[in-house]
Design a protein around this motif. Structure first.
Motif, mmCIF file in Angstrom:
data_model
loop_
_atom_site.group_PDB
_atom_site.id
_atom_site.type_symbol
_atom_site.label_atom_id
_atom_site.label_comp_id
_atom_site.label_asym_id
_atom_site.label_seq_id
_atom_site.Cartn_x
_atom_site.Cartn_y
_atom_site.Cartn_z
ATOM 1 N N ILE A 1 4.494 -18.566 5.136
ATOM 2 C CA ILE A 1 3.308 -19.262 5.652
ATOM 3 C C ILE A 1 2.488 -19.736 4.459
ATOM 4 O O ILE A 1 2.128 -18.934 3.583
ATOM 5 N N GLU B 1 1.167 -2.137 15.255
ATOM 6 C CA GLU B 1 0.547 -3.245 14.532
ATOM 7 C C GLU B 1 1.011 -3.407 13.086
ATOM 8 O O GLU B 1 0.821 -4.458 12.505
ATOM 9 N N ASN C 1 13.151 -12.182 1.890
ATOM 10 C CA ASN C 1 12.755 -10.800 2.192
ATOM 11 C C ASN C 1 13.927 -9.956 2.725
ATOM 12 O O ASN C 1 13.856 -9.354 3.804
ATOM 13 N N HIS D 1 -6.780 3.181 17.528
ATOM 14 C CA HIS D 1 -7.455 2.252 18.431
ATOM 15 C C HIS D 1 -7.185 2.720 19.863
ATOM 16 O O HIS D 1 -6.267 2.215 20.527
ATOM 17 N N THR E 1 -1.542 -5.048 1.248
ATOM 18 C CA THR E 1 -2.140 -3.913 1.961
ATOM 19 C C THR E 1 -1.221 -3.414 3.070
ATOM 20 O O THR E 1 -1.594 -2.510 3.825
ATOM 21 N N ALA F 1 -1.384 -9.128 12.639
ATOM 22 C CA ALA F 1 -2.279 -7.967 12.491
ATOM 23 C C ALA F 1 -3.078 -7.683 13.760
ATOM 24 O O ALA F 1 -3.411 -8.591 14.531
ATOM 25 N N CYS G 1 -6.528 -8.049 2.267
ATOM 26 C CA CYS G 1 -5.427 -8.682 3.011
ATOM 27 C C CYS G 1 -5.716 -10.171 3.181
ATOM 28 O O CYS G 1 -6.858 -10.595 3.233
ATOM 29 N N GLN G 2 -4.643 -10.949 3.251
ATOM 30 C CA GLN G 2 -4.775 -12.408 3.291
ATOM 31 C C GLN G 2 -4.413 -12.964 4.668
ATOM 32 O O GLN G 2 -3.654 -12.327 5.418
ATOM 33 N N ALA H 1 6.350 -5.880 1.833
ATOM 34 C CA ALA H 1 6.198 -6.717 0.629
ATOM 35 C C ALA H 1 6.722 -6.010 -0.616
ATOM 36 O O ALA H 1 6.410 -6.403 -1.730
ATOM 37 N N LEU I 1 -10.108 -5.905 10.166
ATOM 38 C CA LEU I 1 -9.439 -4.639 9.830
ATOM 39 C C LEU I 1 -10.037 -4.069 8.550
ATOM 40 O O LEU I 1 -10.628 -4.799 7.764
ATOM 41 N N PRO J 1 8.042 -12.479 -0.164
ATOM 42 C CA PRO J 1 6.693 -13.036 -0.064
ATOM 43 C C PRO J 1 5.650 -11.920 -0.175
ATOM 44 O O PRO J 1 5.820 -10.852 0.409
ATOM 45 N N TRP K 1 0.827 -1.219 0.000
ATOM 46 C CA TRP K 1 0.000 0.000 0.000
ATOM 47 C C TRP K 1 0.861 1.269 0.000
ATOM 48 O O TRP K 1 0.417 2.340 -0.392
ATOM 49 N N ASN L 1 -1.859 -11.492 7.288
ATOM 50 C CA ASN L 1 -2.309 -11.143 8.643
ATOM 51 C C ASN L 1 -1.409 -11.795 9.693
ATOM 52 O O ASN L 1 -1.074 -11.184 10.706
HETATM 53 P P1 FAD Z 1 1.212 -7.876 2.546
HETATM 54 O O1 FAD Z 1 1.098 -6.418 2.571
HETATM 55 O O2 FAD Z 1 1.190 -8.544 1.226
HETATM 56 O O3 FAD Z 1 2.555 -8.299 3.308
HETATM 57 C C1 FAD Z 1 2.840 -7.857 4.606
HETATM 58 C C2 FAD Z 1 4.124 -8.533 5.112
HETATM 59 O O4 FAD Z 1 3.915 -9.926 5.294
HETATM 60 C C3 FAD Z 1 5.290 -8.430 4.143
HETATM 61 O O5 FAD Z 1 6.481 -8.379 4.888
HETATM 62 C C4 FAD Z 1 5.227 -9.733 3.355
HETATM 63 O O6 FAD Z 1 6.491 -10.114 2.847
HETATM 64 C C5 FAD Z 1 4.734 -10.702 4.420
HETATM 65 N N1 FAD Z 1 3.890 -11.794 3.940
HETATM 66 C C6 FAD Z 1 2.712 -11.712 3.269
HETATM 67 N N2 FAD Z 1 2.177 -12.941 3.104
HETATM 68 C C7 FAD Z 1 3.046 -13.809 3.685
HETATM 69 C C8 FAD Z 1 3.060 -15.219 3.865
HETATM 70 N N3 FAD Z 1 2.064 -16.001 3.423
HETATM 71 N N4 FAD Z 1 4.110 -15.762 4.520
HETATM 72 C C9 FAD Z 1 5.117 -15.005 5.000
HETATM 73 N N5 FAD Z 1 5.156 -13.670 4.846
HETATM 74 C C10 FAD Z 1 4.131 -13.091 4.207
HETATM 75 N N6 FAD Z 1 -3.081 -3.468 9.951
HETATM 76 C C11 FAD Z 1 -3.406 -3.713 11.241
HETATM 77 O O7 FAD Z 1 -2.680 -4.414 11.937
HETATM 78 N N7 FAD Z 1 -4.555 -3.182 11.790
HETATM 79 C C12 FAD Z 1 -5.408 -2.424 11.079
HETATM 80 O O8 FAD Z 1 -6.405 -1.934 11.606
HETATM 81 C C13 FAD Z 1 -5.100 -2.187 9.697
HETATM 82 N N8 FAD Z 1 -5.948 -1.492 8.926
HETATM 83 C C14 FAD Z 1 -5.612 -1.246 7.624
HETATM 84 C C15 FAD Z 1 -6.493 -0.509 6.842
HETATM 85 C C16 FAD Z 1 -6.179 -0.218 5.524
HETATM 86 C C17 FAD Z 1 -7.165 0.552 4.680
HETATM 87 C C18 FAD Z 1 -4.947 -0.679 4.981
HETATM 88 C C19 FAD Z 1 -4.588 -0.395 3.554
HETATM 89 C C20 FAD Z 1 -4.066 -1.411 5.748
HETATM 90 C C21 FAD Z 1 -4.392 -1.716 7.072
HETATM 91 N N9 FAD Z 1 -3.541 -2.474 7.883
HETATM 92 C C22 FAD Z 1 -3.886 -2.727 9.178
HETATM 93 C C23 FAD Z 1 -2.270 -2.995 7.347
HETATM 94 C C24 FAD Z 1 -2.385 -4.362 6.594
HETATM 95 O O9 FAD Z 1 -3.685 -4.537 6.076
HETATM 96 C C25 FAD Z 1 -2.012 -5.518 7.510
HETATM 97 O O10 FAD Z 1 -0.657 -5.413 7.883
HETATM 98 C C26 FAD Z 1 -2.253 -6.898 6.884
HETATM 99 O O11 FAD Z 1 -2.133 -7.877 7.877
HETATM 100 C C27 FAD Z 1 -1.312 -7.203 5.726
HETATM 101 O O12 FAD Z 1 -1.773 -8.337 5.032
HETATM 102 P P2 FAD Z 1 -1.447 -8.539 3.473
HETATM 103 O O13 FAD Z 1 -1.944 -9.890 3.070
HETATM 104 O O14 FAD Z 1 -1.957 -7.418 2.691
HETATM 105 O O15 FAD Z 1 0.137 -8.556 3.514
#
Ligand code: FAD
Ligand code: 2HG
Ligand code: ZN
Length: 462
Positions: free
Chosen positions: A202, A418, A455, A372, A70, A145, A135-136, A76, A129, A65, A29, A140
């Motif tokens: 993961i 977080e 990474n 929060h 997000t 998360a 987000c996956q 990422a 969230l 990864p 993001w 998470n």
């Molecule tokens: P990515 O952004 O794709 O990756 C995040 C990290 O995890 C990177 O380091 C990546 O390399 C690693 N990764 C991804 N998948 C894997 C896997 N399977 N195995 C190992 N490593 C992996 N976050 C919060 O904690 N609380 C909130 O309230 C919150 N609200 C949000 C609201 C908005 C509108 C947005 C845009 C973001 C928000 N976030 C929040 C941040 C984000 O959504 C979280 O951090 C979420 O958990 C990331 O998940 P993702 O799948 O998008 O991961």
């Protein structure tokens, strides 16, 4: 750059070098780094993830990864020619176990899909969230998360019984399963959770489920600012005989940003001035007038100036949208520098006082505060003034950040509540973690990924 390996890998697993895919999958993001991956791979199952990692280990190829992209700390991002490994095709979603209340899912299933999958049974995975549509589960867990229900349920790490993780050398670890009680040596699951993709990938998780809250009550209250919001929280915790699900805060300019970017009316109606701040409170369960009595008390004490009580589920969604849309709305209005901090809730007033008096004036843009409140977690966003050059803006923010981190260090707070460290917050790590702790993290990383291919450059440099 030698690219023969890309052709070789592309013959084994789905791979793309399309410029559009490189742009899309090379970033999250954040908009600070320019994405420059060499290719993106889309493994279809865990064994393919292992095959790719083994191949990359043999050829010395760095891997990033990628989940739902997000993330807000550039974890990422692939800006140095790395191979992006997208988890989006790991989409097996099992049946809910009605005895143990667990669910096994592929890492690429979105948070929202998990919620929908469990809803008809009156169950949920309580990691919730605003980015839930994209987000996956893997992302998470990799970020541990938080979200809007941490006050009630804690972070993602509390809602997992099992993990499957691929290591850089291609080993596949099955860490626990759906068994709830399992104390057998150090817990590698918990080591992997929150490790931001630097220790392993993961591929699958077994999630614990909770009862979906019934009789949700949502209040949207106008308050005089942060101190009033905190006083309200104290009242809710001590005098309110109810279970809080969420206690969220937003300053007036955040509310204004949502109204402007989403084209919605003021939640308080009319065209009058917005209050200095608003608090969204969600409470669960049948309350027999308890919430109304509490609201009368806090209004009588002038802690609340104006208030709305949701009367239907449409109202609940409408009020939550003011909170959920803040990040997206701010992003539409300008370029934002972000901080995601926490301090003990009892020290938040002191923190905000010093922030506003001493630190805020050093940032090169207007501050937007929300977050929060119930967890002591504030999102401090700084908007780039339209006339300022982006590089000058980032540089100015980084200088001001150091003062912010010093303040957090003094108060024993966290530089990342977080969102994680990723690439963006590396210079902040030492303010919340001591040298011995960081050295231990490095030793763990070296044991699992001696060449530093997984990474690389995220969280810390080797
Ligand atoms: P990515 O952004 O794709 O990756 C995040 C990290 O995890 C990177 O380091 C990546 O390399 C690693 N990764 C991804 N998948 C894997 C896997 N399977 N195995 C190992 N490593 C992996 N976050 C919060 O904690 N609380 C909130 O309230 C919150 N609200 C949000 C609201 C908005 C509108 C947005 C845009 C973001 C928000 N976030 C929040 C941040 C984000 O959504 C979280 O951090 C979420 O958990 C990331 O998940 P993702 O799948 O998008 O991961
Ligand atoms: C939220 O709580 C997220 O909405 C995003 O953690 C915070 O945009 C941010 O700074
Ligand atoms: Zn948040």
């Amino acid at each position: 750059m030698k690219t023969q390996w890309i052709d070789e890998l592309g013959q084994r697993v789905p791979l793309s070098r399309q410029p559009q895919d490189l742009q899309t999958y090379g970033r999250d993001w954040t908009r600070v780094y320019v994405p420059r991956p060499s290719a993106v791979v889309f493994p279809r199952h865990a064994e393919e993830v292992c095959e790719i990692l083994q191949f990359c280990s043999q050829h010395g190829i760095a891997v990033v990864p990628s989940g739902g992209r997000t993330g807000l700390s550039a974890g990422a991002v692939a800006a140095e020619g790395e191979l992006v490994l997208s988890l989006e095709r790991l989409r097996d979603l099992g049946e809910v176990d009605p005895f143990g209340l667990t669910l096994t899912t592929g890492a690429g299933v979105t948070n929202h899909e998990v919620h929908v999958h469990c809803e008809h049974l009156g169950l949920t995975w309580p990691v919730d969230l605003a980015s839930k549509g994209s987000c996956q589960v893997g992302g998470n867990l990799a970020t541990n998360a938080g979200g809007i229900r941490v006050l009630r349920y804690g972070h993602a790490r509390h809602w997992v019984t099992g993990l499957q993780v691929a290591l850089m050398d291609g080993t596949l670890l099955n860490l626990g399963n759906a068994v709830q009680k399992d104390n057998v040596g150090p817990d590698l699951r918990q080591l992997m959770i929150g490790s931001e993709g630097i220790l392993g990938i993961i591929t699958r998780a077994t999630l614990r489920l909770a009862l979906l809250p019934t009789d949700r009550q949502v209040l949207f209250l106008a308050v005089d600012g942060m101190e009033a919001g905190l006083e309200l929280l104290r009242h809710a915790r001590i005098q309110g005989r109810f279970q809080l699900q969420a206690f969220e805060y937003m300053g007036r300019n955040c509310l204004e940003a949502v109204i402007k970017a989403q084209g919605v009316p003021s939640p308080f109606g009319g065209s009058g001035e917005l209050p200095p701040a608003a608090v969204l409170i969600e409470v669960e369960g049948r309350l027999d007038g308890e919430l109304d009595r509490w609201l009368e008390q806090v209004m009588a004490q002038k802690l609340v100036q104006d208030g709305l009580v949701a009367k239907s589920s449409a109202d609940i969604n409408r009020l939550w949208a003011y909170r959920d849309n803040i990040t997206e709305s701010l992003g539409r209005l300008g370029l934002m520098h972000k901080n995601d901090i926490s301090v003990e809730v009892g020290r938040l007033a002191e923190f905000v006082h010093t922030l506003e008096k001493e630190v805020a004036p050093t940032f090169p843009g207007e501050l937007y505060l929300f977050g929060h409140l119930g967890d002591g977690n504030l999102h401090i966003n700084v908007m780039k003034p339209s006339a300022t050059d982006p590089e000058e803006f980032w540089d100015g923010c980084h200088v001001a950040d150091m003062q912010l981190y010093e303040l957090l260090h003094k108060l024993g707070g966290s530089v990342s509540a977080e969102h994680g460290i990723g690439l963006l917050k590396k210079s902040a790590l030492g303010f919340s973690r001591g040298p011995a702790e960081v050295a231990t993290m490095r030793a763990v990383k070296k044991a699992l990924d001696p060449e530093g291919l997984l990474n690389p450059g995220k969280v810390f440099d080797l």
